[in-house]
Design an enzyme around this catalytic site. Structure first.
Site, mmCIF file in Angstrom:
data_model
loop_
_atom_site.group_PDB
_atom_site.id
_atom_site.type_symbol
_atom_site.label_atom_id
_atom_site.label_comp_id
_atom_site.label_asym_id
_atom_site.label_seq_id
_atom_site.Cartn_x
_atom_site.Cartn_y
_atom_site.Cartn_z
ATOM 1 N N ILE A 1 44.552 -31.279 51.900
ATOM 2 C CA ILE A 1 45.280 -31.040 50.658
ATOM 3 C C ILE A 1 46.604 -31.817 50.615
ATOM 4 C CG2 ILE A 1 46.576 -28.957 51.350
ATOM 5 C CD1 ILE A 1 45.663 -27.797 48.560
ATOM 6 N N ASN B 1 52.824 -17.703 53.856
ATOM 7 C CA ASN B 1 52.968 -16.286 54.211
ATOM 8 C C ASN B 1 54.250 -15.789 53.555
ATOM 9 O OD1 ASN B 1 55.246 -16.679 56.085
ATOM 10 N ND2 ASN B 1 53.681 -17.728 57.321
ATOM 11 N N GLY C 1 47.938 -23.576 59.673
ATOM 12 C CA GLY C 1 46.969 -23.950 58.645
ATOM 13 C C GLY C 1 47.559 -24.859 57.584
ATOM 14 N N VAL C 2 47.223 -24.560 56.333
ATOM 15 C CA VAL C 2 47.689 -25.351 55.197
ATOM 16 C C VAL C 2 49.225 -25.402 55.176
ATOM 17 C CG1 VAL C 2 47.772 -25.457 52.682
ATOM 18 C CG2 VAL C 2 45.688 -24.733 53.796
ATOM 19 N N ASP C 3 49.829 -24.268 55.410
ATOM 20 C CA ASP C 3 51.286 -24.144 55.379
ATOM 21 C C ASP C 3 51.936 -25.135 56.352
ATOM 22 O OD1 ASP C 3 53.631 -22.996 54.546
ATOM 23 O OD2 ASP C 3 53.427 -21.173 55.729
ATOM 24 N N GLY D 1 41.407 -18.723 55.910
ATOM 25 C CA GLY D 1 41.667 -19.270 57.244
ATOM 26 C C GLY D 1 42.100 -18.156 58.174
ATOM 27 N N TYR E 1 43.841 -15.694 57.609
ATOM 28 C CA TYR E 1 43.792 -14.373 56.982
ATOM 29 C C TYR E 1 42.380 -13.799 56.876
ATOM 30 C CZ TYR E 1 48.805 -14.332 55.850
ATOM 31 O OH TYR E 1 50.179 -14.309 55.924
HETATM 32 P P1 ADP Z 1 45.395 -18.237 55.075
HETATM 33 O O1 ADP Z 1 46.503 -17.822 56.021
HETATM 34 O O2 ADP Z 1 45.712 -17.901 53.620
HETATM 35 O O3 ADP Z 1 44.053 -17.788 55.528
HETATM 36 P P2 ADP Z 1 45.041 -20.944 56.154
HETATM 37 O O4 ADP Z 1 45.994 -22.062 55.958
HETATM 38 O O5 ADP Z 1 44.935 -20.363 57.524
HETATM 39 O O6 ADP Z 1 45.447 -19.835 55.068
HETATM 40 O O7 ADP Z 1 43.587 -21.392 55.715
HETATM 41 C C1 ADP Z 1 43.131 -21.489 54.371
HETATM 42 C C2 ADP Z 1 42.006 -22.505 54.310
HETATM 43 O O8 ADP Z 1 42.572 -23.826 54.292
HETATM 44 C C3 ADP Z 1 41.048 -22.492 55.490
HETATM 45 O O9 ADP Z 1 39.734 -22.674 54.981
HETATM 46 C C4 ADP Z 1 41.487 -23.708 56.325
HETATM 47 O O10 ADP Z 1 40.400 -24.279 57.039
HETATM 48 C C5 ADP Z 1 41.940 -24.664 55.246
HETATM 49 N N1 ADP Z 1 42.905 -25.714 55.649
HETATM 50 C C6 ADP Z 1 43.669 -25.803 56.770
HETATM 51 N N2 ADP Z 1 44.416 -26.926 56.731
HETATM 52 C C7 ADP Z 1 44.116 -27.573 55.564
HETATM 53 C C8 ADP Z 1 44.541 -28.779 54.942
HETATM 54 N N3 ADP Z 1 45.430 -29.589 55.514
HETATM 55 N N4 ADP Z 1 43.999 -29.107 53.732
HETATM 56 C C9 ADP Z 1 43.086 -28.301 53.122
HETATM 57 N N5 ADP Z 1 42.656 -27.149 53.664
HETATM 58 C C10 ADP Z 1 43.152 -26.793 54.874
#
Ligand code: ADP
Length: 169
Positions: free
Chosen positions: A11, A24, A32-34, A124, A126
């Site tokens: 992303i 969070n 993860g994404v954050d 992810g 969560y």
């Molecule tokens: P949450 O804490 O809301 O579960 P996460 O970031 O742990 O959020 O994960 C949400 C989703 O994003 C998961 O399916 C994970 O595999 C995915 N993810 C992790 N990194 C990226 C990224 N750089 N781009 C897109 N999706 C990602």
């Protein structure tokens, strides 16, 4: 008319008006994404988040809500941070997950963002089962009244992409 598109990828590499972060409630970073958004977007995003914590969001951002910051060095104008619910097998938290998508699009509309990229919020760390996360995400975006022209779900792996594809077709 909003078009839903699906991309398998990262992303933080998207060129859009707004990138949604699965944050969070502390708004001060995580995995993860954050983690990826803060790494690639640089320190300006965290500075904005700290400012939010010092102001209106002293206790953090509640689950299901959304707030925007700069996108720093990302190829976007804004990051919209939303806090997904932690999955629970004993309690139905789907309304909160739907709220993340609805509130993020509301913030996007306020900003004038026309292209918005979402990750699979809560699916992810969560722990939300991917098929159900995809069902809630796609249904909520379809039902949302938004000025966004494109909502792009950016799925990190093939399993996530396939789960969203089953909902979109
Ligand atoms: P949450 O804490 O809301 O579960 P996460 O970031 O742990 O959020 O994960 C949400 C989703 O994003 C998961 O399916 C994970 O595999 C995915 N993810 C992790 N990194 C990226 C990224 N750089 N781009 C897109 N999706 C990602």
């Amino acid at each position: 008319m909003t078009t839903i598109t699906l991309v398998q990828g990262d992303i933080t590499e998207q060129s859009v008006d707004a990138v949604v972060n699965a944050a969070n409630s502390s708004l001060l970073g995580g995995g993860g994404v954050d983690g990826a958004i803060h790494r690639r977007g640089g320190p300006a995003i965290l500075e904005d988040c700290r400012r939010l914590r010092a102001g209106h969001y002293g206790k953090g951002l509640p689950t299901g809500r959304a707030v925007a910051t700069t996108a720093g060095d990302l190829d976007a104008r804004w990051v919209i941070h939303t806090v997904g619910p932690v999955y629970s097998a004993s309690e139905d938290r789907s309304a909160l997950l739907a709220s993340c998508y609805r509130e993020s699009l509301r913030v996007a509309d306020e900003l004038g963002a026309r292209t918005v990229a979402f990750p699979a919020v809560s699916a992810g760390v969560y722990g939300w089962p991917m098929d159900d996360a995809a069902r809630i995400a796609v249904r909520t975006v379809r039902e949302a009244e938004t000025d966004a022209e494109e909502v792009r779900f950016v799925l990190f792996d093939e399993e996530a992409y396939d789960a969203f594809a089953r909902q979109v077709r």
